[in-house]
Scaffold this motif. Structure first.
Motif, PDB file in Angstrom:
ATOM      1  N   UNK A 149       6.760   7.238   1.057  1.00 31.85           N
ATOM      2  CA  UNK A 149       5.178   5.998   2.217  1.00 31.85           C
ATOM      3  C   UNK A 149       4.599   4.970   0.695  1.00 31.85           C
ATOM      4  N   UNK A 150       5.098   3.598   1.868  1.00 29.54           N
ATOM      5  CA  UNK A 150       5.138   2.329   1.614  1.00 29.54           C
ATOM      6  C   UNK A 150       4.275   1.656   3.028  1.00 29.54           C
TER       7      UNK A 150
ATOM      8  N   UNK B 284      -1.965   2.119  -4.671  1.00 32.59           N
ATOM      9  CA  UNK B 284      -1.858   3.335  -4.689  1.00 32.59           C
ATOM     10  C   UNK B 284      -3.072   4.590  -4.092  1.00 32.59           C
ATOM     11  N   UNK B 285      -2.243   4.942  -3.288  1.00 31.37           N
ATOM     12  CA  UNK B 285      -3.749   5.784  -2.367  1.00 31.37           C
ATOM     13  C   UNK B 285      -3.464   8.006  -2.366  1.00 31.37           C
ATOM     14  N   UNK B 286      -4.399   8.290  -2.032  1.00 34.20           N
ATOM     15  CA  UNK B 286      -4.250   9.705  -1.656  1.00 34.20           C
ATOM     16  C   UNK B 286      -4.128   9.761  -0.706  1.00 34.20           C
ATOM     17  N   UNK B 287      -2.509  10.176   0.000  1.00 30.66           N
ATOM     18  CA  UNK B 287      -2.470  10.172   1.597  1.00 30.66           C
ATOM     19  C   UNK B 287      -2.274  11.830   1.855  1.00 30.66           C
ATOM     20  N   UNK B 288      -3.273  12.506   1.229  1.00 29.52           N
ATOM     21  CA  UNK B 288      -3.009  13.527   1.333  1.00 29.52           C
ATOM     22  C   UNK B 288      -3.795  14.778   2.665  1.00 29.52           C
TER      23      UNK B 288
ATOM     24  N   UNK C 198       0.512  -1.009  -0.212  1.00 35.22           N
ATOM     25  CA  UNK C 198      -0.241   0.426  -0.219  1.00 35.22           C
ATOM     26  C   UNK C 198       1.060   1.246   0.047  1.00 35.22           C
ATOM     27  N   UNK C 199       1.334   2.174  -1.209  1.00 36.90           N
ATOM     28  CA  UNK C 199       0.990   2.909  -1.054  1.00 36.90           C
ATOM     29  C   UNK C 199       0.642   4.440  -0.830  1.00 36.90           C
TER      30      UNK C 199
ATOM     31  N   UNK D  20      14.001   5.062  -8.367  1.00 38.82           N
ATOM     32  CA  UNK D  20      12.837   4.945  -8.287  1.00 38.82           C
ATOM     33  C   UNK D  20      12.065   3.909  -7.464  1.00 38.82           C
ATOM     34  N   UNK D  21      13.145   3.857  -5.676  1.00 45.50           N
ATOM     35  CA  UNK D  21      12.000   2.218  -4.721  1.00 45.50           C
ATOM     36  C   UNK D  21      10.961   1.989  -5.829  1.00 45.50           C
ATOM     37  N   UNK D  22      10.109   2.779  -4.852  1.00 46.85           N
ATOM     38  CA  UNK D  22       8.791   2.868  -4.748  1.00 46.85           C
ATOM     39  C   UNK D  22       8.276   2.031  -5.961  1.00 46.85           C
ATOM     40  N   UNK D  23       8.467   2.547  -7.226  1.00 45.64           N
ATOM     41  CA  UNK D  23       7.784   2.006  -8.617  1.00 45.64           C
ATOM     42  C   UNK D  23       8.308   0.652  -8.056  1.00 45.64           C
ATOM     43  N   UNK D  24       9.554   0.600  -8.908  1.00 47.79           N
ATOM     44  CA  UNK D  24      10.344  -0.664  -8.588  1.00 47.79           C
ATOM     45  C   UNK D  24       9.712  -2.025  -7.537  1.00 47.79           C
TER      46      UNK D  24
END
Length: 363
Positions: free
Chosen positions: A200-201, A240-244, A153-154, A222-226
């Motif tokens: 944020x992961x 993937x979500x909006x964490x704003x 979950x990111x 690009x550690x998150x995407x990889x």
């Protein structure tokens, strides 16, 4: 020639306009769930004396959740380690990284070490410049408990921008994500459609180790995407979500940091021999050319779609209306950075970030 440019501008502006309309409803915020589980919060830190104190304070201020906080100091040359050692909270553990092994990037190596030290099944990797709200950990862990099908979950935090270059360039995090990734076709399992924000992961320990974790992407910037792609390749579902509303992040504090940080990341982003010409046409055609063409019906339509696209994204993610009006300038600067990265890579000039060199790699 003008007619051809008009058609190019119209097509280039139409793509992100339609994609943004489809994607805005899919990048949702977390629901307010009640039942939550324990979380290991893992922060890699290298020369973070300006940010690390507030980072650990916001984590330790979390409410309604059992947590451990582990921070790894990665050979900082400033006061980062002193600040960490001055904190007496028993929930905090401070580690020091060994020398960086050959073939690893600094952040991936630090995250791999942090994962080895974590005790809980849910592990949250968060950058030192991210600020969590008190309810963030509870809502993150609650979703993972409610959705056992999700292993990764990111979230994309609210991006804080104060200097001119931050303000012009960092909104492209959302522009590229919403305008060019077909989320509507994504079931959460196709590696080619994976998306993540490395700031944020949250992962399940069991899935992390099964997939190889950061060791499997050891040389990626690009550690998150990889990591998201690695999880999906191994059969796990990512989201993937909006964490704003639960986190904010100020990535850079100085104009030089903005430029150099994006230059470093470009070596694995747009700045490839095949990709960059395409991105130049897509972004330049949509966000620069319509404003340079003579005023015609087609050019007005193209410019209007671009402004509406940027306006929708700016309104949703609180980026400021100036970024909409100055979209052509921001786009030109972004493309300049990408072309600089590509040319310098061929000339053997690797970008440097916090004392380390990052040469261009094939991906």
């Amino acid at each position: 020639m003008t007619r051809k440019l008009e058609k190019l501008a119209f097509a280039a502006a139409l793509l992100p306009f339609v994609m943004t309309l489809l994607n805005l409803g899919r990048l949702r915020r977390l629901p307010g769930l009640s039942r939550c589980g324990p979380v290991s919060v893992l922060i890699p830190a290298r020369d973070e004396e300006e940010t690390i104190r507030e980072a650990i304070e916001t984590v330790l201020a979390s409410k309604g959740v059992e947590l451990e906080l582990i921070v790894l100091d990665d050979h900082s040359s400033d006061r980062t380690l002193d600040i960490l050692r001055a904190c007496n909270d028993p929930r905090l553990r401070v580690l020091q990284a060994p020398d960086l092994p050959e073939g690893w990037c600094g952040k991936t190596h630090a995250c791999a070490l942090l994962a080895e030290a974590a005790r809980h099944e849910l592990m949250l990797f968060v950058d030192a410049d991210v600020r969590l709200r008190p309810d963030a950990l509870g809502r993150l862990s609650a979703l993972m408990l409610a959705r056992p099908d999700i292993a990764f979950l990111s979230g994309v935090p609210r991006q804080v921008t104060r200097t001119l270059l931050e303000w012009l360039l960092l909104p492209f995090i959302h522009v590229l994500l919403l305008g060019y990734l077909p989320m509507v076709f994504d079931s959460g399992q196709k590696p080619a459609l994976a998306a993540a924000c490395g700031q944020l992961i949250l992962v399940r320990r069991s899935a992390y180790h099964f997939s190889g974790g950061h060791a499997a992407i050891r040389n990626r910037l690009h550690d998150g995407l990889a990591l998201a792609r690695q999880f999906r390749t191994c059969g796990f579902k990512t989201m993937l979500f909006d964490a704003s509303d639960i986190a904010s992040c100020r990535m850079y504090h100085r104009a030089s940091d903005v430029w150099n940080g994006l230059l470093k990341n470009a070596t694995e982003g747009m700045a490839t021999p095949r990709g960059l010409p395409v991105w130049t046409v897509l972004l330049g055609g949509a966000q620069i050319i319509p404003f340079l063409l003579p005023t015609t019906r087609v050019s007005r339509l193209a410019a209007g779609m671009t402004l509406l696209t940027r306006g929708l994204i700016s309104y949703r993610f609180r980026q400021g209306w100036g970024t909409v009006v100055l979209a052509p300038l921001g786009t030109a600067l972004l493309l300049m950075i990408q072309w600089q990265a590509l040319v310098c890579g061929y000339l053997g000039h690797a970008p440097r970030w916090r004392g380390r060199s990052y040469p261009r790699r094939s991906v």
